[in-house]
Design a protein around this motif. Structure first.
Motif, PDB file in Angstrom:
ATOM      1  N   LEU A   1      42.526  12.572  34.976  1.00 55.01           N
ATOM      2  CA  LEU A   1      43.160  13.880  34.783  1.00 55.01           C
ATOM      3  C   LEU A   1      44.442  13.673  33.994  1.00 55.01           C
ATOM      4  O   LEU A   1      45.285  12.858  34.371  1.00 55.01           O
ATOM      5  CB  LEU A   1      43.465  14.521  36.141  1.00 55.01           C
ATOM      6  CG  LEU A   1      44.026  15.941  36.137  1.00 55.01           C
ATOM      7  CD1 LEU A   1      43.679  16.659  37.429  1.00 55.01           C
ATOM      8  CD2 LEU A   1      45.540  15.964  35.932  1.00 55.01           C
TER       9      LEU A   1
ATOM     10  N   VAL B   1      45.310  20.948  30.763  1.00 52.49           N
ATOM     11  CA  VAL B   1      44.998  19.899  31.729  1.00 52.49           C
ATOM     12  C   VAL B   1      43.598  19.376  31.402  1.00 52.49           C
ATOM     13  O   VAL B   1      42.635  20.148  31.400  1.00 52.49           O
ATOM     14  CB  VAL B   1      45.043  20.421  33.184  1.00 52.49           C
ATOM     15  CG1 VAL B   1      44.618  19.325  34.160  1.00 52.49           C
ATOM     16  CG2 VAL B   1      46.442  20.910  33.532  1.00 52.49           C
TER      17      VAL B   1
ATOM     18  N   THR C   1      50.229  11.952  32.199  1.00 48.85           N
ATOM     19  CA  THR C   1      50.792  13.061  31.431  1.00 48.85           C
ATOM     20  C   THR C   1      50.954  12.622  29.985  1.00 48.85           C
ATOM     21  O   THR C   1      51.452  11.530  29.728  1.00 48.85           O
ATOM     22  CB  THR C   1      52.150  13.487  32.031  1.00 48.85           C
ATOM     23  OG1 THR C   1      51.918  14.008  33.348  1.00 48.85           O
ATOM     24  CG2 THR C   1      52.825  14.554  31.184  1.00 48.85           C
TER      25      THR C   1
ATOM     26  N   MET D   1      40.339  17.106  32.223  1.00 42.24           N
ATOM     27  CA  MET D   1      39.629  16.470  33.342  1.00 42.24           C
ATOM     28  C   MET D   1      38.373  15.828  32.800  1.00 42.24           C
ATOM     29  O   MET D   1      37.468  16.513  32.316  1.00 42.24           O
ATOM     30  CB  MET D   1      39.268  17.515  34.389  1.00 42.24           C
ATOM     31  CG  MET D   1      40.487  18.082  35.065  1.00 42.24           C
ATOM     32  SD  MET D   1      40.018  18.899  36.586  1.00 42.24           S
ATOM     33  CE  MET D   1      41.018  20.367  36.401  1.00 42.24           C
TER      34      MET D   1
ATOM     35  N   PHE E   1      40.224   6.576  40.217  1.00 43.08           N
ATOM     36  CA  PHE E   1      40.631   7.840  39.619  1.00 43.08           C
ATOM     37  C   PHE E   1      42.026   7.673  39.012  1.00 43.08           C
ATOM     38  O   PHE E   1      42.904   7.069  39.623  1.00 43.08           O
ATOM     39  CB  PHE E   1      40.626   8.937  40.693  1.00 43.08           C
ATOM     40  CG  PHE E   1      41.274  10.216  40.254  1.00 43.08           C
ATOM     41  CD1 PHE E   1      40.686  10.998  39.262  1.00 43.08           C
ATOM     42  CD2 PHE E   1      42.468  10.646  40.819  1.00 43.08           C
ATOM     43  CE1 PHE E   1      41.284  12.180  38.843  1.00 43.08           C
ATOM     44  CE2 PHE E   1      43.071  11.826  40.411  1.00 43.08           C
ATOM     45  CZ  PHE E   1      42.470  12.596  39.423  1.00 43.08           C
TER      46      PHE E   1
ATOM     47  N   MET F   1      45.462   9.427  36.822  1.00 39.74           N
ATOM     48  CA  MET F   1      46.167  10.651  36.465  1.00 39.74           C
ATOM     49  C   MET F   1      47.301  10.305  35.529  1.00 39.74           C
ATOM     50  O   MET F   1      47.926   9.247  35.687  1.00 39.74           O
ATOM     51  CB  MET F   1      46.746  11.281  37.739  1.00 39.74           C
ATOM     52  CG  MET F   1      46.289  12.693  37.940  1.00 39.74           C
ATOM     53  SD  MET F   1      46.820  13.311  39.530  1.00 39.74           S
ATOM     54  CE  MET F   1      48.151  14.343  38.968  1.00 39.74           C
TER      55      MET F   1
ATOM     56  N   ASN G   1      47.707  15.698  32.245  1.00 39.72           N
ATOM     57  CA  ASN G   1      48.509  16.880  31.964  1.00 39.72           C
ATOM     58  C   ASN G   1      49.021  16.776  30.539  1.00 39.72           C
ATOM     59  O   ASN G   1      49.484  15.714  30.125  1.00 39.72           O
ATOM     60  CB  ASN G   1      49.735  16.916  32.895  1.00 39.72           C
ATOM     61  CG  ASN G   1      49.346  16.917  34.352  1.00 39.72           C
ATOM     62  OD1 ASN G   1      48.889  17.917  34.877  1.00 39.72           O
ATOM     63  ND2 ASN G   1      49.508  15.768  35.017  1.00 39.72           N
TER      64      ASN G   1
END
Lengths: 195, 195
Positions: free
Chosen positions: B102, B111, B173, B113, B169, B171, B104
Motif C-alpha cells: 500500500l 492510495v 509513502t 493498493m 505486507f 506500506m 500513499n
C-alpha cells in the motif's frame, strides 16, 4: 449529479467512447466526472490491556460505540488520516502501530482501513462528534451497542489475535443482508473474511 | 470546481461551520462538495518465476512498463478492481493471493493498493491501453523503463521478499521530488490523469 462542476452546463449519464461504464459527461465542455470509492481511516487505540472507544454524538448510529474513524482527506496519508480522526473524535494522541484490517463495503462505495495504535497518554475526551470516550477491557466491550459491522468484526479479530499472541493483517468484505432479513437487522451486515 | 453539481449555482471555497478545512460549498442550495483521495488497485501477476508487465499505450508515461493497475470503481472490492484492471490492460485472468503493498501518494491524493496474484493461464495480450504484455524473470526487468515510483518500489520489495522465502505486507509513502529535480520528473503530477 445534474450539472457540470467545471462549466455549469447540464450533464448526461452515458458510456464515454472507449469506456465500459456510464459516467456523468458534460454535453457542453465534454469533461467526464468520475465517481470513485471513498476511504474511511481509523484506529484501535490501545492503553495497556484496554482500548479506547467513542460514543457517537451524530448520525448515523447516534449513541452507539465505535473506534475513532472517518473519511480520509486529500493531502494526507492513511496513517495521518487515522491519527487526525482520533484527535478530532477523542482528543487523543496516538502512535500508529501498523495497518490491522481492511474492509470493502462495495454497496456504499467505501473502503475501511483500521490501524492498531498506541495511546500516548490518558489525556483524552469527547470531541465535537462524540458523546463520551472510554477505555474498555475485553469483557467490558458493549458488543450489542457497537455502531458498525466493521467495528464489531475488527474488535472480534483484535481480541482473538491478542489471545493468540500475534496480530495478523485482516481483509474482508461487508455485504448487505438479503432483502428477507433486512427488516430484522437493518443495522447489521454480513462480513466475509478474505485473508 | 466552479459550479454546484446538484443545482448548477456558483460554489464558494470556504470552511463550513464546524469544519476545519475549506470545501466547495454551494451558495444557493448549501450542499458541501467534499473531495477525497482516490484508490488505485492493481497486482503483480505471477507465472512460475516470472511476472507479467504491461507497456503503456497511453499517457502518462507512454511506452514505459508497469504492473496492471488503475482507478478502483464504485461497487467493487479492491481485489475485484485489481482483477478487472488486469483483464482490461492485459486480457489476463488472475487469482488474487493477498494484498502486498500500500502506497500513499498524498501530493496527488491517491492510495495505491497492489496485490500478489497468480496468472491462471498464458492466454494474455495487450488491452486497449497497452502496447505489449510480457513475462519477465527478475534479471530481465526493465528497471530504467518502469512507469511509476510505486511500481519500481513494489517490484524491488517483491524480489527481495521472494529471495527471503517470505512475502510480507508493505506500506509506504511516495513524496514529490525536491523542486530542483522537478523538471526531470514533471510527469509525477500527471499520474492522476490516468483514468
Amino acid at each position: 449529479m445534474n450539472f457540470c462542476s467545471t462549466c455549469g452546463a447540464r450533464v448526461e449519464h452515458r458510456v464515454p467512447p472507449g469506456d465500459t461504464l456510464p459516467r456523468f459527461v458534460c454535453a457542453h465542455c465534454g469533461i467526464i466526472h468520475y465517481e470513485n470509492p471513498k476511504i474511511v481511516v481509523g484506529c484501535i487505540p490501545e492503553w495497556e490491556n484496554r482500548i479506547l472507544l467513542c460514543r457517537r454524538a451524530i448520525e448515523p448510529r447516534i449513541g452507539l460505540w465505535t473506534v475513532p474513524a472517518g473519511f480520509m482527506e486529500n493531502g494526507e496519508t492513511t496513517a495521518q488520516g487515522a491519527q487526525r480522526e482520533t484527535l478530532e473524535e477523542a482528543n487523543a494522541k496516538v502512535e500508529m502501530l501498523g495497518l490491522y484490517a481492511l474492509f470493502n463495503i462495495p454497496h456504499i462505495n467505501q473502503v475501511y482501513m483500521l490501524f492498531r495504535a498506541r495511546l500516548l497518554n490518558l489525556d483524552f475526551s469527547a470531541g465535537a462528534e462524540t458523546l463520551e470516550t472510554m477505555l474498555f477491557e475485553e469483557h467490558q466491550i458493549p458488543w450489542d451497542q457497537l455502531a458498525f459491522a466493521t467495528v464489531k468484526r475488527t474488535l472480534k479479530l483484535y481480541f482473538s489475535d491478542r489471545r493468540d499472541g500475534r496480530f495478523r493483517f485482516h481483509m474482508g468484505t461487508i455485504e448487505p443482508l438479503p432483502t428477507s432479513s433486512r427488516r430484522v437487522a437493518a443495522d447489521e451486515e454480513r462480513v466475509k473474511d478474505e485473508q
